[in-house]
Design a protein around this motif. Sequence first.
Motif, PDB file in Angstrom:
ATOM      1  N   MET A   1       0.852  -1.187   0.000  1.00  0.00           N
ATOM      2  CA  MET A   1       0.000   0.000   0.000  1.00  0.00           C
ATOM      3  C   MET A   1       0.894   1.246   0.000  1.00  0.00           C
ATOM      4  SD  MET A   1      -2.907   1.526   0.123  1.00  0.00           S
ATOM      5  CE  MET A   1      -3.899   0.062   0.322  1.00  0.00           C
ATOM      6  N   ILE A   2       0.698   2.097  -0.995  1.00  0.00           N
ATOM      7  CA  ILE A   2       1.498   3.316  -1.126  1.00  0.00           C
ATOM      8  C   ILE A   2       0.550   4.505  -1.150  1.00  0.00           C
ATOM      9  CG2 ILE A   2       3.147   4.572  -2.567  1.00  0.00           C
ATOM     10  CD1 ILE A   2       3.864   1.792  -3.777  1.00  0.00           C
ATOM     11  N   PHE A   3       0.828   5.497  -0.332  1.00  0.00           N
ATOM     12  CA  PHE A   3       0.041   6.724  -0.315  1.00  0.00           C
ATOM     13  C   PHE A   3       0.905   7.874  -0.828  1.00  0.00           C
ATOM     14  CE2 PHE A   3      -1.831   4.237   3.200  1.00  0.00           C
ATOM     15  CZ  PHE A   3      -3.142   4.166   2.753  1.00  0.00           C
ATOM     16  N   LEU A  14      -5.495  12.678  -2.188  1.00  0.00           N
ATOM     17  CA  LEU A  14      -4.613  11.630  -1.695  1.00  0.00           C
ATOM     18  C   LEU A  14      -4.747  10.432  -2.629  1.00  0.00           C
ATOM     19  CD1 LEU A  14      -2.732  10.561   0.613  1.00  0.00           C
ATOM     20  CD2 LEU A  14      -4.796   9.514   1.566  1.00  0.00           C
ATOM     21  N   ILE A  15      -3.620   9.958  -3.130  1.00  0.00           N
ATOM     22  CA  ILE A  15      -3.604   8.804  -4.024  1.00  0.00           C
ATOM     23  C   ILE A  15      -3.182   7.582  -3.231  1.00  0.00           C
ATOM     24  CG2 ILE A  15      -2.556   7.818  -6.105  1.00  0.00           C
ATOM     25  CD1 ILE A  15      -2.064  10.724  -7.032  1.00  0.00           C
ATOM     26  N   ALA A  16      -4.015   6.552  -3.266  1.00  0.00           N
ATOM     27  CA  ALA A  16      -3.706   5.288  -2.606  1.00  0.00           C
ATOM     28  C   ALA A  16      -3.463   4.235  -3.677  1.00  0.00           C
ATOM     29  CB  ALA A  16      -4.851   4.860  -1.692  1.00  0.00           C
ATOM     30  N   ALA A  40      -9.621  -5.315 -15.063  1.00  0.00           N
ATOM     31  CA  ALA A  40     -10.779  -6.200 -15.171  1.00  0.00           C
ATOM     32  C   ALA A  40     -10.920  -7.112 -13.962  1.00  0.00           C
ATOM     33  CB  ALA A  40     -10.662  -7.040 -16.445  1.00  0.00           C
ATOM     34  N   ASP A  41      -9.815  -7.384 -13.272  1.00  0.00           N
ATOM     35  CA  ASP A  41      -9.897  -8.369 -12.189  1.00  0.00           C
ATOM     36  C   ASP A  41      -9.361  -7.906 -10.839  1.00  0.00           C
ATOM     37  OD1 ASP A  41      -7.248  -8.271 -12.892  1.00  0.00           O
ATOM     38  OD2 ASP A  41      -7.003 -10.418 -13.207  1.00  0.00           O
ATOM     39  N   LYS A  42      -8.910  -6.654 -10.725  1.00  0.00           N
ATOM     40  CA  LYS A  42      -8.405  -6.229  -9.418  1.00  0.00           C
ATOM     41  C   LYS A  42      -8.443  -4.710  -9.278  1.00  0.00           C
ATOM     42  CE  LYS A  42      -3.566  -6.120 -10.967  1.00  0.00           C
ATOM     43  NZ  LYS A  42      -2.223  -6.710 -10.797  1.00  0.00           N
ATOM     44  N   THR A  43      -8.531  -4.274  -8.039  1.00  0.00           N
ATOM     45  CA  THR A  43      -8.422  -2.858  -7.718  1.00  0.00           C
ATOM     46  C   THR A  43      -6.955  -2.485  -7.646  1.00  0.00           C
ATOM     47  OG1 THR A  43     -10.478  -2.892  -6.437  1.00  0.00           O
ATOM     48  CG2 THR A  43      -8.947  -1.085  -6.000  1.00  0.00           C
ATOM     49  N   VAL A  44      -6.576  -1.400  -8.314  1.00  0.00           N
ATOM     50  CA  VAL A  44      -5.175  -0.978  -8.278  1.00  0.00           C
ATOM     51  C   VAL A  44      -4.980   0.309  -7.483  1.00  0.00           C
ATOM     52  CG1 VAL A  44      -4.582  -2.162 -10.410  1.00  0.00           C
ATOM     53  CG2 VAL A  44      -5.342   0.206 -10.506  1.00  0.00           C
ATOM     54  N   GLY A  45      -6.074   1.030  -7.191  1.00  0.00           N
ATOM     55  CA  GLY A  45      -5.890   2.234  -6.385  1.00  0.00           C
ATOM     56  C   GLY A  45      -7.165   3.027  -6.191  1.00  0.00           C
ATOM     57  N   TYR A  46      -7.052   4.050  -5.347  1.00  0.00           N
ATOM     58  CA  TYR A  46      -8.148   4.979  -5.095  1.00  0.00           C
ATOM     59  C   TYR A  46      -7.593   6.399  -5.088  1.00  0.00           C
ATOM     60  CZ  TYR A  46     -10.700   0.904  -3.245  1.00  0.00           C
ATOM     61  OH  TYR A  46     -11.308  -0.307  -3.083  1.00  0.00           O
ATOM     62  N   GLY A  62       4.785  14.037  -2.034  1.00  0.00           N
ATOM     63  CA  GLY A  62       5.235  12.762  -2.561  1.00  0.00           C
ATOM     64  C   GLY A  62       4.679  11.655  -1.691  1.00  0.00           C
ATOM     65  N   GLN A  63       5.478  10.615  -1.465  1.00  0.00           N
ATOM     66  CA  GLN A  63       4.996   9.513  -0.641  1.00  0.00           C
ATOM     67  C   GLN A  63       4.794   9.970   0.797  1.00  0.00           C
ATOM     68  OE1 GLN A  63       7.451   5.973  -0.623  1.00  0.00           O
ATOM     69  NE2 GLN A  63       5.788   4.710   0.147  1.00  0.00           N
ATOM     70  N   VAL A  64       3.665   9.579   1.381  1.00  0.00           N
ATOM     71  CA  VAL A  64       3.371   9.912   2.774  1.00  0.00           C
ATOM     72  C   VAL A  64       3.027   8.618   3.515  1.00  0.00           C
ATOM     73  CG1 VAL A  64       2.588  12.273   2.326  1.00  0.00           C
ATOM     74  CG2 VAL A  64       0.937  10.390   2.206  1.00  0.00           C
ATOM     75  N   PHE A  65       3.257   8.644   4.822  1.00  0.00           N
ATOM     76  CA  PHE A  65       2.983   7.491   5.668  1.00  0.00           C
ATOM     77  C   PHE A  65       1.895   7.877   6.656  1.00  0.00           C
ATOM     78  CE2 PHE A  65       7.223   7.078   4.003  1.00  0.00           C
ATOM     79  CZ  PHE A  65       7.248   5.749   3.582  1.00  0.00           C
TER      80      PHE A  65
END
Length: 201
Positions: A1-3, A14-16, A40-46, A62-65
């Motif tokens: 999981m990358i935010f 915010l990009i997840a 078609a078969d999986k969630t890649v982000g929100y 950039g990347q946040v935690f």
Amino acid sequence: MIFSYNKEAVGDVLIAIVDNSGTEEVSCERKGNVAKIATADKTVGYNFFDVSTYIDDLEGNGQVFLTDDQVAKLNEQLMTNGFEGSLVADNTPKFVVGYVKECVPHEDSDHLSVTQIEVDNGEELQIVCGAPNIEQGQKVVVAKPGAMMPNGLIIWPGNLRGVDSFGMVCSAKELNLPDAPQVKGILVLPEESIVGSAFKG
């Protein structure tokens, strides 16, 4: 999981990033202030729009935690807007000190090496590396899968000329370190560096 969050560049979004879409075609479904990106078969982000209205202490470029409480607020938004599933924070270090246990030439390349690198508590990662100065016995900086480089590149498991690779051995330039040499090559760390520890730069 990358935010990832960069208010100046993309607004209050915010990009997840949940998974790698690779070359697959993706679709986008928006409900309220949340957009789901999927193959078609999986969630890649929100994408979480107007995120500062429900996470008021979000900072970064950039990347946040995120804390568990912040992730819980995102999950509330998913549920409120009718999306199934939930997000789980992964705050384990993604840039760590690694020890090159083995380094052999790639059978199908005149410049790549196939390495076995210990990264923590005996865990080893196979990483294909193109640096001319990589050698067995070195301590190096490893970007594990799920790491976001300073330039925004995300490290995913991959395959280089038929060999699986699970991370990247980093140069000082790639890590955006001050006074990084321009000569191509990975950053070799001092012998006293602790294998598996987070690399802070």
